[in-house]
Motif scaffolding. Structure first.
Motif, short mmCIF file in Angstrom:
data_model
loop_
_atom_site.label_atom_id
_atom_site.label_comp_id
_atom_site.label_asym_id
_atom_site.label_seq_id
_atom_site.Cartn_x
_atom_site.Cartn_y
_atom_site.Cartn_z
N SER A 80 -83.49 36.66 120.08
CA SER A 80 -84.66 35.92 119.63
C SER A 80 -85.55 36.88 118.84
CB SER A 80 -85.44 35.38 120.83
OG SER A 80 -86.02 36.46 121.55
N ASP A 81 -86.56 36.33 118.17
CA ASP A 81 -87.52 37.19 117.47
C ASP A 81 -88.15 38.18 118.44
OD1 ASP A 81 -86.99 35.77 115.15
OD2 ASP A 81 -89.06 35.09 114.86
N MET A 82 -88.57 37.70 119.60
CA MET A 82 -89.24 38.57 120.59
C MET A 82 -88.32 39.68 121.07
SD MET A 82 -92.05 39.19 122.07
CE MET A 82 -92.07 40.74 122.95
N GLN A 83 -87.06 39.35 121.33
CA GLN A 83 -86.11 40.38 121.77
C GLN A 83 -85.89 41.42 120.68
OE1 GLN A 83 -83.06 37.51 122.69
NE2 GLN A 83 -83.24 37.85 124.90
N GLU A 134 -87.72 52.55 117.58
CA GLU A 134 -88.36 53.31 116.51
C GLU A 134 -89.55 54.14 116.97
OE1 GLU A 134 -89.30 50.69 113.27
OE2 GLU A 134 -87.21 50.15 112.95
N LEU A 135 -90.31 53.61 117.94
CA LEU A 135 -91.60 54.23 118.28
C LEU A 135 -91.77 54.56 119.76
CD1 LEU A 135 -93.80 51.92 116.06
CD2 LEU A 135 -93.18 54.29 115.61
N THR A 136 -90.77 54.32 120.57
CA THR A 136 -90.75 54.65 122.01
C THR A 136 -91.85 53.99 122.83
OG1 THR A 136 -92.05 56.71 121.94
CG2 THR A 136 -89.68 56.89 121.46
N VAL A 137 -92.39 52.85 122.36
CA VAL A 137 -93.40 52.11 123.12
C VAL A 137 -92.86 50.72 123.45
CG1 VAL A 137 -95.37 53.34 122.12
CG2 VAL A 137 -94.58 51.21 121.05
N SER A 138 -93.50 50.07 124.42
CA SER A 138 -93.11 48.73 124.83
C SER A 138 -94.14 47.72 124.34
CB SER A 138 -93.03 48.65 126.35
OG SER A 138 -92.06 49.54 126.83
N ILE A 139 -93.66 46.67 123.73
CA ILE A 139 -94.51 45.56 123.32
C ILE A 139 -94.90 44.77 124.57
CG2 ILE A 139 -94.51 43.34 122.08
CD1 ILE A 139 -94.67 45.65 120.17
N THR A 173 -83.35 39.71 98.53
CA THR A 173 -84.71 39.60 99.05
C THR A 173 -84.72 39.88 100.55
OG1 THR A 173 -84.48 37.22 99.45
CG2 THR A 173 -85.37 37.88 97.32
N VAL A 174 -85.90 40.22 101.02
CA VAL A 174 -86.09 40.38 102.46
C VAL A 174 -87.07 39.30 102.90
CG1 VAL A 174 -87.92 42.13 102.21
CG2 VAL A 174 -86.62 41.99 104.32
N ARG A 175 -86.72 38.65 104.00
CA ARG A 175 -87.61 37.67 104.63
C ARG A 175 -88.06 38.29 105.94
NH1 ARG A 175 -84.37 33.41 105.56
NH2 ARG A 175 -84.73 32.61 103.48
N MET A 176 -89.34 38.56 106.05
CA MET A 176 -89.85 39.27 107.21
C MET A 176 -90.79 38.36 108.01
SD MET A 176 -90.67 43.23 107.22
CE MET A 176 -92.27 43.28 106.49
N THR A 177 -90.39 38.10 109.24
CA THR A 177 -91.21 37.32 110.16
C THR A 177 -92.04 38.33 110.95
OG1 THR A 177 -89.47 35.66 110.29
CG2 THR A 177 -91.18 35.59 111.99
N CYS A 178 -93.36 38.25 110.81
CA CYS A 178 -94.25 39.27 111.35
C CYS A 178 -95.01 38.78 112.58
CB CYS A 178 -95.25 39.70 110.29
SG CYS A 178 -94.46 40.39 108.84
N TYR A 179 -95.22 39.69 113.50
CA TYR A 179 -95.94 39.42 114.74
C TYR A 179 -96.96 40.52 114.99
CZ TYR A 179 -92.26 36.07 115.66
OH TYR A 179 -91.40 35.00 115.57
N ILE A 180 -98.05 40.13 115.64
CA ILE A 180 -99.02 41.09 116.13
C ILE A 180 -98.85 41.16 117.65
CG2 ILE A 180 -100.66 40.76 114.25
CD1 ILE A 180 -102.28 38.95 116.20
N GLY A 181 -99.40 42.18 118.27
CA GLY A 181 -99.33 42.29 119.72
C GLY A 181 -99.70 43.68 120.19
N ASP A 182 -100.01 43.77 121.47
CA ASP A 182 -100.37 45.05 122.07
C ASP A 182 -99.12 45.79 122.54
OD1 ASP A 182 -103.07 44.50 121.64
OD2 ASP A 182 -103.30 43.56 123.60
N TYR A 183 -99.33 47.05 122.92
CA TYR A 183 -98.21 47.86 123.38
C TYR A 183 -98.65 48.78 124.51
CZ TYR A 183 -100.29 51.69 120.65
OH TYR A 183 -101.14 52.64 120.16
N HIS A 184 -97.66 49.24 125.26
CA HIS A 184 -97.85 50.26 126.30
C HIS A 184 -97.12 51.51 125.86
CE1 HIS A 184 -99.63 47.64 129.27
NE2 HIS A 184 -98.59 46.83 129.30
#
Length: 132
Positions: free
Chosen positions: A40-43, A52-57, A80-91
């Motif tokens: 899924s997108d979330m996974q 990439e960044l060693t943090v957890s969403i 072309t690239v189709r990018m589905t973007c999300y915001i969110g916090d991380y730990h």
């Protein structure tokens, strides 16, 4: 025409947006990447950001930002690239992984240093007052 389908994390703090540069690349990209089979997108978002960044969403904070499409940076015309973007916090602490050379916080003045699809997102973030 060929489309690269990607999911990206857009993290804005203090008027700047988080971006990364992979080893051997000349442009900055939002953290994220392509889906693996059945994801899924979330996974995809959680896996790519961790890789990439060693943090957890933090899943309960994730919200859609939008979907953007543009010429894929470094690919032949018509890809072309189709990018589905999300915001969110991380730990955790943002640390570049082995595939990431650099982690930076960019302002709108850095727009010419990012890929074409990221430039569209920079424009939207600037228009909405989130990016200085």
């Amino acid at each position: 025409m060929s489309v690269i389908d990607k999911v990206a994390w857009v993290r804005v703090e203090d008027g700047r947006v988080l971006s990364t540069r992979s080893r051997g690349k000349d442009a900055y990209y939002f953290p994220g990447g392509k889906r693996e089979a059945g994801e899924s997108d979330m996974q995809t978002l959680a896996r790519e950001v961790r890789e990439e960044l060693t943090v957890s969403i933090v899943p309960e904070t994730v919200a859609p930002l939008g979907t953007y499409e543009a010429q894929a940076h470094g690919h032949r015309d018509g890809v072309t690239v189709r990018m589905t973007c999300y915001i969110g916090d991380y730990h955790g602490t943002l640390e570049p992984s082995s595939e990431i050379e650099e982690v930076v916080w960019l302002s709108y003045a850095d727009r010419d240093r990012v890929s074409p699809v990221d430039q569209l997102i920079f424009d939207d973030l600037r228009a909405s007052g989130h990016l200085r």
